[in-house]
Scaffold this active site. Structure first.
Site, PDB file in Angstrom:
ATOM      1  N   GLY A 142      10.472  26.581 -14.796  1.00 61.93           N
ATOM      2  CA  GLY A 142      11.486  25.979 -15.637  1.00 61.93           C
ATOM      3  C   GLY A 142      10.991  24.664 -16.186  1.00 61.93           C
ATOM      4  N   LYS A 143      11.825  23.621 -16.087  1.00 64.96           N
ATOM      5  CA  LYS A 143      11.519  22.338 -16.725  1.00 64.96           C
ATOM      6  C   LYS A 143      10.192  21.757 -16.254  1.00 64.96           C
ATOM      7  CE  LYS A 143      15.506  20.232 -15.851  1.00 64.96           C
ATOM      8  NZ  LYS A 143      16.546  19.191 -15.907  1.00 64.96           N
TER       9      LYS A 143
ATOM     10  N   GLY B 216       8.634  29.243  -9.973  1.00 62.37           N
ATOM     11  CA  GLY B 216       9.571  28.461 -10.776  1.00 62.37           C
ATOM     12  C   GLY B 216       8.861  27.810 -11.944  1.00 62.37           C
TER      13      GLY B 216
ATOM     14  N   LYS C  49      21.831  10.709  -4.630  1.00 64.68           N
ATOM     15  CA  LYS C  49      21.789  11.998  -5.321  1.00 64.68           C
ATOM     16  C   LYS C  49      23.222  12.460  -5.537  1.00 64.68           C
ATOM     17  CE  LYS C  49      18.603  15.047  -6.689  1.00 64.68           C
ATOM     18  NZ  LYS C  49      17.305  14.739  -7.302  1.00 64.68           N
TER      19      LYS C  49
END
Length: 364
Positions: free
Chosen positions: A187-188, A185, A85
């Site tokens: 979002g995407k 959340g 990551k």
């Protein structure tokens, strides 16, 4: 860049990791950290998170936790990939530039393929196209450049299939029809999850710190979806399933005490903030679908790009998350442990077995 010292000793914090590398490019403002947790199954693959961390120490802890999760995620998804990551420290809305992304690409290229990057919070497929101008080890590119495109599509699909498996375990049927799901959340990933849940017949309650994201979801779903002002308000709602789809640490002790949901299944990484969190969730009568099992769809999608991307093939692989979660619950019951421990054991067994076949020593 100042490497954290003292109480945030890098070697102590990264004792499980193979490699942690810091990058600093004053000309573009790039400050980044790449962590490679394990290459027992293959090169480390994981996204690049662009986030305004309060400190380098916070960024380091996050990239270590996230890279470890990627190793386990790849193992449970059956991929021949390890865990890595990256984090870029900064505000993506203010600090991101083509020059910075290309500098980051040169940095990833210098690692020689031990780490392969993709999108994460704060980065998009278009950003990966810029990174790829300087780097051979990039996935999650735009479709126009031969990539898999937006990996959040199959991330949401995997979470949805994991949620259906959890629903089967709790209510006897693999469907969310007639249930209420709270999503923190949108979002995407969260916005795609709303679409899937509405198609399955669920009512949805949403919240997000970014008001335009909430407005877009409500506009797309004029019925069956409503919003509340905060995550604190969401966990107090009469919901059947809680889906954390923002940043990690979602299942803190206060949330677990307050939560009315019978299932937690969401896309956020590292939802359990500390040792004992999994036991607290189980003791509260909540079934937890381990995050790095259910959110593996995005990893599967960008990994498929390495073979020449086929959305149909990637979706078929992501669909197997349903069976994986079923197996996690079965192992947890058979071994008398929480689903989080069962998932860890399953991943560690595969990393150990394959690692030995590859001649990589991973201990007992």
């Amino acid at each position: 860049m100042t490497v954290p010292t003292g109480e945030t000793d890098v070697f102590e914090l990264a004792a499980e990791h193979e490699q942690v590398v810091f990058a600093n490019d004053p000309a573009t403002g790039l400050r980044a950290i790449v962590a490679v947790h394990s290459t027992a199954l293959g090169p480390g693959l994981g996204g690049t998170r662009f986030h305004p961390y309060a400190s380098t120490a916070d960024a380091l802890r996050d990239v270590l936790d996230l890279s470890r999760g990627m190793s386990y995620k790849a193992a449970l998804a059956g991929l021949d990939l390890g865990g890595g990551k990256a984090v870029i420290i900064g505000d993506p809305r203010a600090d991101k530039s083509e020059a910075l992304l290309r500098a980051y690409g040169r940095f990833v290229q210098s690692l020689g393929g031990r780490y392969r990057t993709a999108c994460d919070v704060g980065t998009y497929s278009e950003d990966m196209d810029h990174v790829a101008r300087e780097c051979d080890y990039v996935t999650g590119r735009t479709v126009a450049h031969g990539g898999a495109g937006d990996s959040s599509v199959l991330t949401a699909f995997g979470v949805f299939r994991g949620m259906q498996a959890a629903a089967e375990r709790v209510w006897g049927e693999p469907t969310l029809a007639g249930r209420t799901v709270g999503i923190a959340g949108v979002g995407k990933v969260g916005k795609h999850l709303v679409d899937l849940l509405r198609t399955d017949g669920a009512a949805v309650v949403v919240t997000d710190v970014y008001a335009p994201a909430v407005a877009a979801v409500l506009a797309a779903h004029p019925s069956g979806v409503r919003a509340v002002e905060s995550t604190d308000a969401l966990v107090r709602e009469d919901i059947d399933v809680y889906a954390p789809c923002a940043l990690g640490g979602a299942l803190d002790d206060e949330t677990v005490t307050t939560l009315k949901a019978k299932i937690v299944c969401g896309a956020a990484n590292n939802q359990l903030p500390h040792e004992g969190s999994a036991d607290r969730v189980a003791d509260a009568g909540i079934l937890y679908a381990p995050d790095y099992c259910v959110n593996a769809g995005g990893l599967i999608q960008v990994a498929d790009e390495l073979e020449g991307f086929s959305f149909e093939r990637a979706q078929q692989r992501a669909d197997k998350i349903f069976d994986t979660i079923r197996q996690v619950f079965a192992v947890a019951e058979a071994e008398g442990v929480t689903p989080a421990v069962a998932a860890d054991r399953m991943a560690e067994r595969r990393m150990r077995d394959v690692g030995r076949l590859r001649g990589i020593w991973l201990g007992a």
